[in-house]
Design an enzyme around this catalytic site. Sequence first.
Site, short mmCIF file in Angstrom:
data_model
loop_
_atom_site.label_atom_id
_atom_site.label_comp_id
_atom_site.label_asym_id
_atom_site.label_seq_id
_atom_site.Cartn_x
_atom_site.Cartn_y
_atom_site.Cartn_z
N GLN A 110 -20.61 -0.13 -4.50
CA GLN A 110 -20.45 -0.73 -3.18
C GLN A 110 -21.57 -1.74 -2.87
O GLN A 110 -21.36 -2.72 -2.16
CB GLN A 110 -20.42 0.38 -2.13
CG GLN A 110 -19.82 -0.01 -0.79
CD GLN A 110 -18.30 0.00 -0.78
OE1 GLN A 110 -17.69 0.93 -1.29
NE2 GLN A 110 -17.70 -1.03 -0.22
N LYS A 113 -20.46 -4.97 -4.53
CA LYS A 113 -19.22 -5.43 -3.91
C LYS A 113 -19.51 -6.04 -2.53
O LYS A 113 -19.04 -7.13 -2.22
CB LYS A 113 -18.27 -4.23 -3.75
CG LYS A 113 -16.92 -4.58 -3.18
CD LYS A 113 -16.11 -3.34 -2.87
CE LYS A 113 -15.96 -2.44 -4.08
NZ LYS A 113 -14.94 -1.41 -3.89
N LYS A 125 -21.60 5.34 0.59
CA LYS A 125 -20.29 5.98 0.40
C LYS A 125 -20.40 7.43 0.83
O LYS A 125 -21.50 8.00 0.80
CB LYS A 125 -19.89 5.90 -1.07
CG LYS A 125 -18.42 6.15 -1.32
CD LYS A 125 -17.58 4.89 -1.12
CE LYS A 125 -16.09 5.19 -1.19
NZ LYS A 125 -15.28 3.96 -1.17
N GLY A 164 -12.51 4.11 5.64
CA GLY A 164 -11.62 5.03 4.91
C GLY A 164 -11.71 4.84 3.41
O GLY A 164 -12.37 3.92 2.92
N ASP A 165 -11.07 5.72 2.69
CA ASP A 165 -10.90 5.62 1.23
C ASP A 165 -9.78 6.60 0.89
O ASP A 165 -8.98 6.95 1.78
CB ASP A 165 -12.22 5.97 0.51
CG ASP A 165 -12.19 5.66 -0.99
OD1 ASP A 165 -12.29 4.47 -1.35
OD2 ASP A 165 -12.06 6.58 -1.81
N THR A 208 -7.11 -4.59 1.51
CA THR A 208 -7.52 -4.38 0.11
C THR A 208 -6.41 -4.84 -0.83
O THR A 208 -6.67 -5.55 -1.82
CB THR A 208 -7.89 -2.91 -0.14
OG1 THR A 208 -8.84 -2.52 0.85
CG2 THR A 208 -8.49 -2.71 -1.50
N ASN A 239 -2.61 3.39 0.39
CA ASN A 239 -2.88 2.17 1.17
C ASN A 239 -2.98 0.92 0.29
O ASN A 239 -2.31 -0.09 0.54
CB ASN A 239 -4.17 2.36 1.98
CG ASN A 239 -4.63 1.09 2.65
OD1 ASN A 239 -5.42 0.35 2.10
ND2 ASN A 239 -4.08 0.81 3.82
N SER A 376 -13.46 -5.10 6.82
CA SER A 376 -14.26 -4.19 7.64
C SER A 376 -15.45 -4.94 8.25
O SER A 376 -15.81 -4.72 9.40
CB SER A 376 -14.78 -3.02 6.79
OG SER A 376 -13.78 -2.05 6.63
P1 NDP Z 1 -4.84 6.62 -0.63
O1 NDP Z 1 -5.32 7.99 -0.37
O2 NDP Z 1 -4.13 5.88 0.43
O3 NDP Z 1 -3.92 6.60 -1.94
C1 NDP Z 1 -4.39 7.03 -3.17
C2 NDP Z 1 -3.27 6.97 -4.17
O4 NDP Z 1 -3.78 7.23 -5.47
C3 NDP Z 1 -2.21 8.01 -3.91
O5 NDP Z 1 -0.98 7.53 -4.38
C4 NDP Z 1 -2.70 9.17 -4.75
O6 NDP Z 1 -1.69 10.09 -5.12
C5 NDP Z 1 -3.24 8.46 -5.97
N1 NDP Z 1 -4.30 9.28 -6.57
C6 NDP Z 1 -5.42 9.74 -5.97
N2 NDP Z 1 -6.15 10.48 -6.80
C7 NDP Z 1 -5.46 10.49 -7.95
C8 NDP Z 1 -5.69 11.08 -9.22
N3 NDP Z 1 -6.76 11.84 -9.44
N4 NDP Z 1 -4.77 10.84 -10.20
C9 NDP Z 1 -3.68 10.07 -9.96
N5 NDP Z 1 -3.41 9.49 -8.78
C10 NDP Z 1 -4.29 9.71 -7.81
O7 NDP Z 1 -6.14 5.81 -1.12
P2 NDP Z 1 -6.38 4.24 -1.18
O8 NDP Z 1 -5.11 3.53 -1.51
O9 NDP Z 1 -7.13 3.85 0.02
O10 NDP Z 1 -7.39 4.13 -2.41
C11 NDP Z 1 -6.95 3.94 -3.76
C12 NDP Z 1 -8.10 3.40 -4.59
O11 NDP Z 1 -8.55 2.15 -4.03
C13 NDP Z 1 -9.35 4.29 -4.65
O12 NDP Z 1 -9.96 4.13 -5.91
C14 NDP Z 1 -10.25 3.68 -3.59
O13 NDP Z 1 -11.61 3.96 -3.81
C15 NDP Z 1 -9.94 2.21 -3.79
N6 NDP Z 1 -10.26 1.34 -2.65
C16 NDP Z 1 -9.71 1.55 -1.41
C17 NDP Z 1 -10.01 0.69 -0.38
C18 NDP Z 1 -9.35 0.79 0.94
O14 NDP Z 1 -9.55 -0.11 1.77
N7 NDP Z 1 -8.54 1.81 1.22
C19 NDP Z 1 -11.01 -0.39 -0.54
C20 NDP Z 1 -11.47 -0.57 -1.89
C21 NDP Z 1 -11.13 0.30 -2.89
P3 NDP Z 1 -1.60 11.52 -4.39
O15 NDP Z 1 -0.99 11.24 -3.06
O16 NDP Z 1 -0.76 12.33 -5.28
O17 NDP Z 1 -3.01 12.04 -4.29
#
Ligand code: NDP
Length: 445
Positions: A110, A113, A125, A164-165, A208, A239, A376
């Site tokens: 982070q 980034k 984080k 969030g994350d 994102t 997301n 953000s």
């Molecule tokens: P969400 O919780 O909205 O979605 C996560 C998705 O990834 C879900 O479909 C989830 O499936 C899947 N997932 C999570 N853990 C695993 C795993 N161990 N194996 C397989 N699939 C998995 O999170 P986000 O979309 O916000 O975040 C996704 C990624 O993007 C993360 O790496 C996050 O750090 C990164 N990110 C997010 C940002 C944001 O603004 N939200 C900004 C920058 C990076 P399930 O529902 O089954 O858990």
Amino acid sequence: MKNLAGVYESVVKRNPGEVEFHQAVKEVLESLEPVAEKHPEYVKAGIFDRIVEPERQIMFRVPWVDDNGKVQVNRGFRVQFNSAIGPYKGGIRFHPSVNLGIIKFLGFEQIFKNSLTTLPMGGGKGGSDFDPKGKSDMEIMRFCQSFMFELARHIGPDTDVPAGDIGVGGREIGYMYGMYKKLRNEFTGVLTGKGIPYGGSLARTEATGYGLCYFMDEAIKAKGKSFEGKTVVISGSGNVAIYATQKVYQLGGKVVALSDSNGYIYDRDGIKLETVQLIKEVQRGRISEYTKHHPNAIYKEGCRGIWTIPCDIALPCATQNELDGNDAAILVKNGCFAVGEGANMPSTPEAVEVFLKNKIIYGPAKAANAGGVATSGLEMSQNSMRLSWTFEEVDAKLKSIMQSIYKNASDAAKEYGDPDNLVMGANIAGFKKVAAAMYAQGITY
Ligand code: NDP
């Protein structure tokens, strides 16, 4: 590594078992070797030794009561990694896999980034090993309130601004914000990703995923190609994945697969985003349910198989290390020419090697997914000014930030003699500003 091998060895020795953190540090230090050579004053001032040690790490007990009246205990984390260029900033993750090493890898990434966004934000984080899956709304609320009860002592609009994350979206941010406000009796922009009625920014939800596509669009255009008519595979269905899908369609591409941690769906006619949004955003269900709405689509158990689907562009948007060397080789063999990381560190080092060796257009996470934190940052600006911009204004600023990030990473890669290597370019471009700030501020105690 020549100059920085000792720094890496010391990180491994002092942080046993934190494998994701070691992985993230190694990748960055390898890229920074030429910078260390060019700037011996940074080596002398211990910039590299200091940047790999968080300024502060907080771990705390999060007790809460479930719907059966049983007391549950989780562990909370906040790693305040680096504040050289601004208040700590970075998301909060709720997932059972969360531990200190994962939060440290995310906090470390982070720093660079946030620097790349050109906005004044330091790196941090946080999170918890709490598993939101299957919890009632009231359980989520009680957990978020208990988490914030402790976290509130350590954050503030000029100190540390979480977002969030994974597992933390608008609902969780709302519960945490409500608790912070009650404890402090202050209405401030202490969290981002807030709902629109109480200080959130338009386009933050989309940022994102949209930002990832804006970044990849620049990188792909630089090679004379575009999203138009291309087949795209996206992992995850949260997301980032949902709004990346939306933007791919707007750019003329077709998304044929999405996943969650149980499995993936393949719809050769193109994924119907409204169905995914209904299942994931409204019903909080599983991606397998998609086939009930679209019987022509295929569902397969196990999320890794998604990389065997032939595509032109792959966007991993789920989680760390979800794409390994073998998956990367299959993608390349099937004709994939570009990979953009929406998730943080989704590709293993072996996968990155395959991409670079095969001249795949590869957008590393810290550059390609910086659109979320950039927006953000725009939310923080709007909160401070007590005004709000329109969706179009925020989206235009996001696009221009992603274009600058691409340009800065690409220019740094050229300057350091490896023009197509955006991993190196992003690491160097992100590092330079933080290093200059740390150097100017002296060795603070
Ligand atoms: P969400 O919780 O909205 O979605 C996560 C998705 O990834 C879900 O479909 C989830 O499936 C899947 N997932 C999570 N853990 C695993 C795993 N161990 N194996 C397989 N699939 C998995 O999170 P986000 O979309 O916000 O975040 C996704 C990624 O993007 C993360 O790496 C996050 O750090 C990164 N990110 C997010 C940002 C944001 O603004 N939200 C900004 C920058 C990076 P399930 O529902 O089954 O858990």
